[in-house]
Scaffold this motif. Sequence first.
Motif, PDB file in Angstrom:
ATOM      1  N   MET A  91       0.858  -1.259   0.187  1.00 21.01           N
ATOM      2  CA  MET A  91       0.139  -0.250  -0.058  1.00 21.01           C
ATOM      3  C   MET A  91       1.044   1.220   0.260  1.00 21.01           C
ATOM      4  SD  MET A  91      -3.141  -1.385   0.293  1.00 21.01           S
ATOM      5  CE  MET A  91      -3.950   0.449  -0.156  1.00 21.01           C
ATOM      6  N   THR A  92       1.473   0.977   0.714  1.00 13.38           N
ATOM      7  CA  THR A  92       2.907   2.927   1.046  1.00 13.38           C
ATOM      8  C   THR A  92       3.021   2.425  -0.537  1.00 13.38           C
ATOM      9  OG1 THR A  92       4.796   1.043   1.908  1.00 13.38           O
ATOM     10  CG2 THR A  92       3.260   1.967   3.656  1.00 13.38           C
ATOM     11  N   ASP A  93       3.782   1.460  -1.036  1.00  9.95           N
ATOM     12  CA  ASP A  93       4.255   1.723  -2.323  1.00  9.95           C
ATOM     13  C   ASP A  93       4.090   2.646  -3.475  1.00  9.95           C
ATOM     14  OD1 ASP A  93       6.962   0.721  -4.161  1.00  9.95           O
ATOM     15  OD2 ASP A  93       4.984   0.115  -5.336  1.00  9.95           O
ATOM     16  N   VAL A  94       2.510   3.036  -3.293  1.00 10.72           N
ATOM     17  CA  VAL A  94       1.992   3.714  -4.143  1.00 10.72           C
ATOM     18  C   VAL A  94       2.903   5.580  -3.629  1.00 10.72           C
ATOM     19  CG1 VAL A  94      -0.420   4.961  -4.547  1.00 10.72           C
ATOM     20  CG2 VAL A  94      -0.593   2.554  -4.933  1.00 10.72           C
ATOM     21  N   TYR A  95       2.215   5.376  -2.730  1.00 13.23           N
ATOM     22  CA  TYR A  95       2.863   7.056  -2.366  1.00 13.23           C
ATOM     23  C   TYR A  95       4.527   7.245  -2.611  1.00 13.23           C
ATOM     24  CZ  TYR A  95       2.782  11.284  -0.438  1.00 13.23           C
ATOM     25  OH  TYR A  95       3.244  12.958  -0.010  1.00 13.23           O
ATOM     26  N   ASP A  96       5.137   6.435  -1.555  1.00 12.87           N
ATOM     27  CA  ASP A  96       6.329   6.309  -2.170  1.00 12.87           C
ATOM     28  C   ASP A  96       7.043   6.215  -3.638  1.00 12.87           C
ATOM     29  OD1 ASP A  96       8.393   5.990  -0.262  1.00 12.87           O
ATOM     30  OD2 ASP A  96       9.249   4.865  -1.883  1.00 12.87           O
ATOM     31  N   LYS A  97       6.170   6.168  -4.443  1.00 14.69           N
ATOM     32  CA  LYS A  97       6.952   5.678  -5.630  1.00 14.69           C
ATOM     33  C   LYS A  97       6.624   7.118  -6.360  1.00 14.69           C
ATOM     34  CE  LYS A  97       6.252   1.318  -7.436  1.00 14.69           C
ATOM     35  NZ  LYS A  97       6.021   0.105  -8.499  1.00 14.69           N
ATOM     36  N   ALA A  98       5.480   7.896  -5.939  1.00 15.31           N
ATOM     37  CA  ALA A  98       4.784   9.687  -6.788  1.00 15.31           C
ATOM     38  C   ALA A  98       6.198  10.388  -5.739  1.00 15.31           C
ATOM     39  CB  ALA A  98       3.512  10.088  -5.704  1.00 15.31           C
ATOM     40  N   LEU A  99       6.779  10.056  -4.466  1.00 14.47           N
ATOM     41  CA  LEU A  99       7.345  10.460  -3.390  1.00 14.47           C
ATOM     42  C   LEU A  99       9.205  11.421  -4.695  1.00 14.47           C
ATOM     43  CD1 LEU A  99       7.013  10.968   0.007  1.00 14.47           C
ATOM     44  CD2 LEU A  99       5.982  12.723  -1.526  1.00 14.47           C
ATOM     45  N   LEU A 100       9.415   9.007  -5.067  1.00 17.88           N
ATOM     46  CA  LEU A 100      10.380   9.088  -5.859  1.00 17.88           C
ATOM     47  C   LEU A 100      10.699  10.051  -7.333  1.00 17.88           C
ATOM     48  CD1 LEU A 100      11.234   5.963  -4.989  1.00 17.88           C
ATOM     49  CD2 LEU A 100      12.539   7.811  -3.735  1.00 17.88           C
ATOM     50  N   LYS A 101       9.687  10.144  -7.510  1.00 22.05           N
ATOM     51  CA  LYS A 101       9.547  10.649  -8.962  1.00 22.05           C
ATOM     52  C   LYS A 101       9.881  11.974  -8.940  1.00 22.05           C
ATOM     53  CE  LYS A 101       6.152   7.876 -11.769  1.00 22.05           C
ATOM     54  NZ  LYS A 101       4.782   7.876 -12.594  1.00 22.05           N
ATOM     55  N   ARG A 102       9.494  12.465  -7.718  1.00 23.16           N
ATOM     56  CA  ARG A 102       8.979  14.416  -7.616  1.00 23.16           C
ATOM     57  C   ARG A 102      11.134  14.188  -7.157  1.00 23.16           C
ATOM     58  NH1 ARG A 102       6.177  18.317  -3.205  1.00 23.16           N
ATOM     59  NH2 ARG A 102       7.545  19.668  -3.353  1.00 23.16           N
ATOM     60  N   PHE A 103      11.247  13.320  -6.141  1.00 21.27           N
ATOM     61  CA  PHE A 103      12.547  12.852  -4.699  1.00 21.27           C
ATOM     62  C   PHE A 103      13.772  12.305  -6.257  1.00 21.27           C
ATOM     63  CE2 PHE A 103      10.066  15.414  -2.223  1.00 21.27           C
ATOM     64  CZ  PHE A 103      10.216  16.946  -2.450  1.00 21.27           C
ATOM     65  N   PRO A 104      14.138  12.365  -7.370  1.00 21.90           N
ATOM     66  CA  PRO A 104      14.750  10.869  -7.282  1.00 21.90           C
ATOM     67  C   PRO A 104      16.366  11.053  -7.081  1.00 21.90           C
ATOM     68  CG  PRO A 104      14.788  12.996  -9.159  1.00 21.90           C
ATOM     69  CD  PRO A 104      14.177  13.219  -8.447  1.00 21.90           C
ATOM     70  N   VAL A 105      16.921   9.826  -6.976  1.00 25.06           N
ATOM     71  CA  VAL A 105      18.555   9.971  -5.765  1.00 25.06           C
ATOM     72  C   VAL A 105      18.724   8.377  -6.043  1.00 25.06           C
ATOM     73  CG1 VAL A 105      17.552  10.437  -3.716  1.00 25.06           C
ATOM     74  CG2 VAL A 105      16.091   8.106  -4.289  1.00 25.06           C
ATOM     75  N   GLU A 106      20.137   8.217  -6.847  1.00 29.71           N
ATOM     76  CA  GLU A 106      20.252   6.732  -6.449  1.00 29.71           C
ATOM     77  C   GLU A 106      20.383   6.013  -5.578  1.00 29.71           C
ATOM     78  OE1 GLU A 106      24.820   5.088  -7.451  1.00 29.71           O
ATOM     79  OE2 GLU A 106      24.668   7.198  -7.342  1.00 29.71           O
ATOM     80  N   VAL A 107      19.855   4.613  -5.226  1.00 30.89           N
ATOM     81  CA  VAL A 107      19.845   3.768  -3.929  1.00 30.89           C
ATOM     82  C   VAL A 107      20.640   2.160  -4.268  1.00 30.89           C
ATOM     83  CG1 VAL A 107      18.280   2.175  -2.703  1.00 30.89           C
ATOM     84  CG2 VAL A 107      16.927   4.411  -4.025  1.00 30.89           C
ATOM     85  N   ARG A 108      21.562   2.782  -3.080  1.00 28.88           N
ATOM     86  CA  ARG A 108      22.657   0.777  -3.043  1.00 28.88           C
ATOM     87  C   ARG A 108      22.397   0.117  -1.822  1.00 28.88           C
ATOM     88  NH1 ARG A 108      27.865   5.049  -3.821  1.00 28.88           N
ATOM     89  NH2 ARG A 108      27.497   6.006  -5.913  1.00 28.88           N
ATOM     90  N   GLU A 109      21.783  -0.468  -2.292  1.00 34.24           N
ATOM     91  CA  GLU A 109      21.952  -2.401  -0.628  1.00 34.24           C
ATOM     92  C   GLU A 109      23.155  -2.051  -0.405  1.00 34.24           C
ATOM     93  OE1 GLU A 109      19.619  -5.113  -1.978  1.00 34.24           O
ATOM     94  OE2 GLU A 109      17.675  -3.451  -2.040  1.00 34.24           O
ATOM     95  N   ARG A 110      23.168  -2.372   1.361  1.00 33.95           N
ATOM     96  CA  ARG A 110      24.442  -2.104   1.641  1.00 33.95           C
ATOM     97  C   ARG A 110      24.080  -3.106   2.743  1.00 33.95           C
ATOM     98  NH1 ARG A 110      27.873   2.797   2.820  1.00 33.95           N
ATOM     99  NH2 ARG A 110      28.753   1.485   4.279  1.00 33.95           N
ATOM    100  N   LEU A 111      25.086  -3.580   3.272  1.00 34.85           N
ATOM    101  CA  LEU A 111      25.312  -4.407   4.958  1.00 34.85           C
ATOM    102  C   LEU A 111      26.254  -3.229   5.445  1.00 34.85           C
ATOM    103  CD1 LEU A 111      25.360  -8.212   4.162  1.00 34.85           C
ATOM    104  CD2 LEU A 111      23.410  -6.289   5.907  1.00 34.85           C
ATOM    105  N   ILE A 112      25.664  -2.430   6.469  1.00 33.20           N
ATOM    106  CA  ILE A 112      26.754  -2.346   7.985  1.00 33.20           C
ATOM    107  C   ILE A 112      26.621  -2.777   8.789  1.00 33.20           C
ATOM    108  CG2 ILE A 112      27.287  -0.646   9.060  1.00 33.20           C
ATOM    109  CD1 ILE A 112      26.270   1.468   6.373  1.00 33.20           C
ATOM    110  N   ALA A 113      27.921  -2.985   9.472  1.00 29.82           N
ATOM    111  CA  ALA A 113      28.182  -4.349  10.967  1.00 29.82           C
ATOM    112  C   ALA A 113      27.219  -5.621  10.974  1.00 29.82           C
ATOM    113  CB  ALA A 113      28.312  -3.534  11.808  1.00 29.82           C
ATOM    114  N   GLY A 114      26.427  -5.975   9.522  1.00 31.48           N
ATOM    115  CA  GLY A 114      25.609  -7.514   9.657  1.00 31.48           C
ATOM    116  C   GLY A 114      24.645  -6.512   9.523  1.00 31.48           C
ATOM    117  N   VAL A 115      23.671  -5.534   9.556  1.00 28.44           N
ATOM    118  CA  VAL A 115      22.846  -4.931   9.729  1.00 28.44           C
ATOM    119  C   VAL A 115      22.562  -4.325   7.859  1.00 28.44           C
ATOM    120  CG1 VAL A 115      20.489  -3.335  10.380  1.00 28.44           C
ATOM    121  CG2 VAL A 115      22.915  -3.455  12.013  1.00 28.44           C
ATOM    122  N   PRO A 116      21.113  -4.824   7.515  1.00 29.73           N
ATOM    123  CA  PRO A 116      20.885  -4.292   5.497  1.00 29.73           C
ATOM    124  C   PRO A 116      20.615  -3.170   6.572  1.00 29.73           C
ATOM    125  CG  PRO A 116      18.858  -5.272   7.218  1.00 29.73           C
ATOM    126  CD  PRO A 116      20.046  -5.329   8.529  1.00 29.73           C
TER     127      PRO A 116
END
Length: 364
Positions: A91-116
């Motif tokens: 459900m939140t994906d609907v609004y989140d995608k709208a925000l990301l169109k307005r605020f485009p960013v680069e996204v990188r998945e990582r682990l820091i000290a074993g925490v995603p």
Amino acid sequence: MNNFRKNESKARDPMKSRNVYPLIRRLLFASAITLPLSLHASPPPPTTVSPAAFAKMSVMQAAQTAKPDFKLPKLDDFAGWKAEQVKFAAMTDVYDKALLKRFPVEVRERLIAGVPVVEVLPPQVLRDGRKLVYAHGGAYTFGSVRSTLGSAAMVAHATGMPVISIDYTLAPQAKWKVATAQVISVLRGLQQAGTPLGSIGVFGDSAGGGLVAGAVLRMRDEGSGMPGALVLWSPWSDITESGDSYVTLKDTDFLSYAGFLDVCAAAYASPADQKNPYVSPVYGDYRKGYPPTLIQGGTREIFLSNFVRHYQAIVQGGQRAELDLYEGMPHVHQVMMAGTPESDAALARMTRFIKDTLKPARPL
């Protein structure tokens, strides 16, 4: 507090704006589908807010007549909670995608000290080494780094700083000791990788605000130092339903404690632990030190007493804190009211606070 009301007549009929209703209706259910909104209807928005906020709040109020198909599982029904958490994310994906169109960013998945975590980078990144760490809201039981990317993107754009969003383990699958330890692990991991703690700011919204505030207290008490600054959006700083506004604003806020927040509080911490300062940081001893803290919220929130009590606890402990309240605003208005003057003003205030407080890790 802020008064953005300049042309009330322009906001009287929000339905005249094409596509406003479906967008805000989606916002309501995307941001709060898990809340028992049908328990009561919020009163009409005040005329003292901006025209843009008045329009959005009017449509949100109208959307509250719809009843979401939702029921909280029993605390030991982990499969049931997981199913609802997946539903919430969709459900939140609907609004989140709208925000990301307005605020485009680069996204990188990582682990820091074993925490995603997810690292969110704005188009123009400050090169002075300062970073922000974010813990999302969701009553400790809902949300993820993916379903709240829009919030991180807004802040990354406003500040120009990388945002490290923590995918902490939700309750009831894990309780407060695990979640606070994960926040501390990420901060320590960034420090060990070369970023001084004084160059790291931490922010969180709603439950995420309570989480990071409590985690910093725990980090301090464990002798691990503290980050350089803290920003709390509508923090759930006391999960015990203590405070005047839990009563006086019960029928004003769309959030409801009975039947929702009380269950989520029990999922996060047993009753014996709910006044532990690492769980409800309004009960913390701030005389031992604490980072400069900015607390932001609205006057329509049942958590309003949390904001005031938390602010007073910090300043009476001899530490620096700022309380930044916005007239007529609902919970986490920075996101819920994105694009309004009130949201823009809060982001600008946060940006000034962060940039004035955090120390650059290296020269530009």
